[in-house]
Design an enzyme around this catalytic site. Structure first.
Site, PDB file in Angstrom:
ATOM      1  N   HIS A 130       0.865  -1.188   0.000  1.00 25.33           N
ATOM      2  CA  HIS A 130       0.000   0.000   0.000  1.00 25.33           C
ATOM      3  C   HIS A 130       0.901   1.238   0.000  1.00 25.33           C
ATOM      4  CE1 HIS A 130      -3.400   2.447   0.363  1.00 25.33           C
ATOM      5  NE2 HIS A 130      -3.980   1.959   1.449  1.00 25.33           N
ATOM      6  N   ASP A 227      -3.463  -2.331  12.655  1.00 21.71           N
ATOM      7  CA  ASP A 227      -4.407  -2.468  11.544  1.00 21.71           C
ATOM      8  C   ASP A 227      -5.431  -3.526  11.961  1.00 21.71           C
ATOM      9  OD1 ASP A 227      -5.631  -2.332   9.065  1.00 21.71           O
ATOM     10  OD2 ASP A 227      -3.976  -3.223   7.946  1.00 21.71           O
ATOM     11  N   ARG A 297      -3.299  11.402   3.936  1.00 22.70           N
ATOM     12  CA  ARG A 297      -3.493  10.671   2.683  1.00 22.70           C
ATOM     13  C   ARG A 297      -3.670  11.679   1.560  1.00 22.70           C
ATOM     14  NH1 ARG A 297      -5.253   5.675   2.413  1.00 22.70           N
ATOM     15  NH2 ARG A 297      -4.435   5.876   0.296  1.00 22.70           N
TER      16      ARG A 297
END
Length: 339
Positions: A130, A227, A297
């Site tokens: 990712h 996570d 992000r």
């Protein structure tokens, strides 16, 4: 020659530093009300084989803020390697948009897409890694560096399952010369292939990594990251089986944060399953920076898009004479023709 962003393994430490600096400069400009139109008239094609919140919104907003446009291709609207081959899809989209982003189910799909496209391609997440999360996480850690420390001095501990986010965090921290720990149960730790890649990064950067199930490994962490627990094993383990593997040892709770240290920051790529991998007390606590991380992000994607497009255009400059001639010809046609 175009440049892709499929994995940070093809980028140097210096390039990642530059991407962070660029991203944070653009963030500062926008916070002060200046929206640099660095992607004016540019279009981004966004392919999603999986649903997304942060990735889609971040890319669409980034393009809009910088003067461009993002075209969303939802799951079911486009089939990579289905009725049309990946090669044909990439060749067609290369003629319709200026840059591509794809979130794919299998990593080979993004690799094939990048190899066949003639425009820059960004990996929005695969089952391997990712990389856009990596850049956002790096921006966040730079913004929240402990006083008196450099990146290379920091210890980052990932708690729980060896998801692609865990591996990506290992990649970026070891590339930057940081000290990375994966604290997870046996059978759910980074595998030998993953560890070999982290070791390769450490040889260059001087960083370090450790994979362990020892709870004391969180001590002295500057950043504690987790996570969800169902990433790669959802089809193999029931919820009850997952809980037996991970709970309570690998839940990030206040006791674990206290053991890490008073100044340790909590990170999570989100979405979080509250009450499983993290408690409300931690995710909503004063040391949680996961919502800054979510904002970054967007921060990092703006910088990445500008970097890739500027780099691409610098190597493929428009012929200004031909551009002027084309403009003149079109204006003459419009002036002399009528419908």
């Amino acid at each position: 020659m175009k440049r892709d962003y499929v994995t940070t393994e093809t980028y140097t430490k210096e390039e990642m530093h530059y991407l962070v600096d660029l991203s944070l400069k653009i963030k500062e400009a926008i916070k002060n009300g200046y929206y640099p139109q660095l992607l004016k008239n540019k279009s981004l094609g966004m392919i999603f084989q999986q649903s997304s919140t942060r990735t889609r919104v971040s890319f669409e907003t980034a393009m809009e803020q910088l003067g461009g446009h993002g075209e969303y291709l939802a799951p079911g609207q486009i089939q990579l390697g289905g009725h049309e081959t990946i090669e044909d899809t990439s060749r067609v989209l290369s003629r319709l948009v200026d840059i591509l982003m794809a979130r794919v189910e299998r990593h080979h799909s993004i690799v094939d897409l990048a190899n066949c496209a003639t425009i820059p391609v960004i990996n929005g997440m695969s089952d391997y890694n990712h990389p856009t999360q990596e850049l956002g996480d790096l921006c966040t850690m730079v913004e929240h560096l402990p006083e008196g420390k450099k990146l290379e001095d920091c210890k980052v501990v990932f708690v729980g399952d060896a998801t692609q986010v865990c591996f990506s965090l290992g990649l970026i921290t070891t590339k930057m010369g940081m000290n990375f720990v994966h604290f997870g149960p046996e059978g759910f730790q980074l595998n030998e292939e993953h560890q070999a890649k982290l070791a390769k990064n450490c040889e260059v950067s001087g960083g370090s990594f450790l994979v362990t199930d020892d709870a004391s490994s969180v001590e002295g962490a500057d950043f504690l990251y987790t996570d969800v627990w169902y990433g790669l094993y959802e089809a193999e383990l029931s919820e009850e089986e997952r809980m037996k593997v991970f709970y309570p040892k690998y839940q990030v709770n206040q006791e674990m944060m206290d053991r890490a240290g008073a100044n340790c920051k909590f990170m999570h790529c989100l979405p979080a399953t509250r009450g499983e991998e993290v408690t409300d007390e931690v995710i909503d606590g004063k040391n949680s920076i996961c919502f800054d991380e979510a904002e970054n992000r967007l921060t990092s994607i703006r910088g990445l898009l500008v970097y890739l497009m500027n780099d691409y255009e610098a190597k493929n400059p428009y012929d200004l004479i031909k551009q002027a001639e084309a403009k003149k010809e079109l204006e003459v046609f419009l002036d002399t023709q009528s419908i």
